[in-house]
Design a protein around this motif. Structure first.
Motif, PDB file in Angstrom:
ATOM      1  N   SER A 194       0.840  -1.236  -0.026  1.00 36.90           N
ATOM      2  CA  SER A 194       0.004   0.187   0.177  1.00 36.90           C
ATOM      3  C   SER A 194       0.872   1.188   0.051  1.00 36.90           C
ATOM      4  O   SER A 194       2.282   1.320   0.377  1.00 36.90           O
ATOM      5  CB  SER A 194      -0.814   0.027   1.225  1.00 36.90           C
ATOM      6  OG  SER A 194      -0.080   0.141   2.314  1.00 36.90           O
ATOM      7  N   LEU A 195       0.101   2.380  -0.226  1.00 36.22           N
ATOM      8  CA  LEU A 195       0.924   3.618  -0.060  1.00 36.22           C
ATOM      9  C   LEU A 195       1.642   4.029   1.121  1.00 36.22           C
ATOM     10  O   LEU A 195       2.583   4.631   1.228  1.00 36.22           O
ATOM     11  CB  LEU A 195       0.104   4.985  -0.502  1.00 36.22           C
ATOM     12  CG  LEU A 195      -0.725   4.988  -1.834  1.00 36.22           C
ATOM     13  CD1 LEU A 195      -1.773   5.919  -1.998  1.00 36.22           C
ATOM     14  CD2 LEU A 195       0.410   4.983  -2.931  1.00 36.22           C
ATOM     15  N   GLY A 196       1.282   3.248   2.420  1.00 27.44           N
ATOM     16  CA  GLY A 196       1.771   3.687   3.536  1.00 27.44           C
ATOM     17  C   GLY A 196       2.755   2.567   3.699  1.00 27.44           C
ATOM     18  O   GLY A 196       3.326   2.370   4.982  1.00 27.44           O
ATOM     19  N   GLU A 197       3.039   1.484   3.249  1.00 31.03           N
ATOM     20  CA  GLU A 197       3.894   0.245   3.418  1.00 31.03           C
ATOM     21  C   GLU A 197       5.079   0.213   2.546  1.00 31.03           C
ATOM     22  O   GLU A 197       6.114  -0.330   2.795  1.00 31.03           O
ATOM     23  CB  GLU A 197       3.178  -1.009   3.211  1.00 31.03           C
ATOM     24  CG  GLU A 197       1.711  -1.129   4.146  1.00 31.03           C
ATOM     25  CD  GLU A 197       0.895  -2.625   3.502  1.00 31.03           C
ATOM     26  OE1 GLU A 197       1.576  -3.439   2.637  1.00 31.03           O
ATOM     27  OE2 GLU A 197       0.193  -2.706   4.236  1.00 31.03           O
ATOM     28  N   THR A 198       5.444   1.094   1.682  1.00 27.03           N
ATOM     29  CA  THR A 198       6.496   1.122   1.104  1.00 27.03           C
ATOM     30  C   THR A 198       7.852   1.663   1.568  1.00 27.03           C
ATOM     31  O   THR A 198       8.655   1.039   1.921  1.00 27.03           O
ATOM     32  CB  THR A 198       6.350   1.809  -0.342  1.00 27.03           C
ATOM     33  OG1 THR A 198       6.044   3.225  -0.098  1.00 27.03           O
ATOM     34  CG2 THR A 198       5.270   1.366  -1.206  1.00 27.03           C
ATOM     35  N   CYS A 199       7.961   2.903   1.646  1.00 23.52           N
ATOM     36  CA  CYS A 199       9.257   3.634   2.144  1.00 23.52           C
ATOM     37  C   CYS A 199       9.131   3.644   3.656  1.00 23.52           C
ATOM     38  O   CYS A 199       8.595   4.748   4.551  1.00 23.52           O
ATOM     39  CB  CYS A 199       9.335   4.835   1.545  1.00 23.52           C
ATOM     40  SG  CYS A 199      11.148   5.758   2.257  1.00 23.52           S
ATOM     41  N   ALA A 200       9.863   2.616   4.419  1.00 29.74           N
ATOM     42  CA  ALA A 200       9.534   2.564   5.915  1.00 29.74           C
ATOM     43  C   ALA A 200      10.548   3.757   6.557  1.00 29.74           C
ATOM     44  O   ALA A 200      10.112   4.482   7.612  1.00 29.74           O
ATOM     45  CB  ALA A 200      10.097   1.245   6.512  1.00 29.74           C
TER      46      ALA A 200
END
Length: 333
Positions: A194-200
């Motif tokens: 998801s959009l909030g799971e990519t760049c930690a």
């Protein structure tokens, strides 16, 4: 006339307000949102905008029905709800379902309880779970990142970047992934999700800034990672071929977003430090249980909602001492 001498109450004052806090949290999420759009294309931007606009409009309509101040829809809480929901959705998620989920989050997840500060469950996670149960196919359609290429002194836009078609892919937590991805790829967003799971890394930087500004407390994020990392470490040591290592559990899925932005919701989390420690441990451990033994590869939303339900009980037994009470006086001695 009653004569009395006014004294100062035991209150601490600061420049923070609920509106200022909401927009500060939103600003810290914008770099990760922008990175997600650059990774997955313009449809990710459409998902973000449609979710936020639908949340504000739904809140405005609810305030109109309740004859409350209409400008309260711009206090930042509705925008933040829509933003968190959009960041938990696949980048190619249908816009009609995005709007439906956002309206559900505001109306049935927040306003039905009485509005800001009175909801029992996190509205964005409540809507995500609803969408996952009702539309499991659309909620599990992941695509590979197709970032814009800025190398060789030119900008190259992939053909798939301008529309939502893309190569279907599995996330780092999918059952078909039996090997852990390199932690650097997970941290820098070189993964589907998801959009909030990519760049930690960007989400972590935003969370650390919230800690620096004292908008959130360290208890929930730290114990969240402990509750998730310790069982993952022990299981990986016992059977490394079957269980993912703790660094993959930390940097993949919505773990960092959940630890800093979702579990720390001021309304649905406990008020005392002891309660927050127990709450964070419970969230992290439930995430690991659901990821490892459940039917869904991601468990942050379910774990947070379960601990939201337990939050009043935690507050009842681990509530802070009232200022000036006998317990507080005894503790000071």
């Amino acid at each position: 006339m009653i004569q009395y001498e006014a004294v100062a109450g035991p209150f601490g004052h600061s420049a923070n307000s609920s509106t200022r806090i909401m927009y500060t949290v939103i600003l810290t999420l914008l770099p990760a949102c922008l990175f997600g759009v650059l990774q997955f294309g313009l449809h990710g931007l459409y998902v973000l905008l449609s979710s936020c606009i639908a949340a504000v409009m739904a809140e405005w309509f609810c305030l109109l029905l309740m004859k409350k101040r209409l400008l309260a829809c711009m206090d930042g809480s509705a925008i933040l709800t829509g933003l968190l929901l959009a960041m938990s959705l696949p980048p190619a998620f249908p816009l009609t379902l995005t709007v439906f989920g956002s309206v559900f989050a505001v109306v049935l997840g927040k306003q039905i309880y009485g509005g800001l500060g009175q909801n029992l469950f996190n509205p964005a996670m409540l809507a995500r779970v609803m969408l996952l149960i009702c539309f499991p196919v659309e909620m599990t359609q992941w695509i590979d990142p197709t970032p814009i290429d800025f190398s060789h002194n030119q900008v190259t836009v992939p053909a798939t970047w301008l529309h939502f078609d893309g190569m279907s892919s599995a996330t780092a937590l999918s059952p078909e992934n039996h090997t852990a991805l390199p932690w650097m790829d997970l941290a820098l967003g070189n993964q589907s999700g998801s959009l909030g799971e990519t760049c930690a890394l960007l989400i972590l930087c935003g969370g650390l800034y919230l800690l620096y500004r004292r908008i959130i407390h360290w208890a929930i994020p730290v114990t969240f990672f402990i509750g998730l990392g310790v069982p993952a470490l022990l299981a990986h040591l016992f059977n490394p071929e079957h269980y993912l290592p703790f660094w993959t559990q930390w940097t993949s899925g919505g773990a960092i977003l959940g630890a800093f932005y979702i579990a720390t919701d001021l309304v649905t989390s406990p008020t005392s430090i002891r309660g927050q420690i127990l709450y964070g441990l419970g969230c992290g451990f439930l995430v690991w249980l659901i990821r490892t033994f459940g039917s869904y590869p991601e468990g942050v939303a379910f774990a947070v909602l379960l601990m939201n339900a337990a939050s009043p009980v935690i507050d009842y037994y681990l509530r802070p001492n009232i200022f000036g009470s006998n317990n507080a006086s005894a503790r000071e001695k």
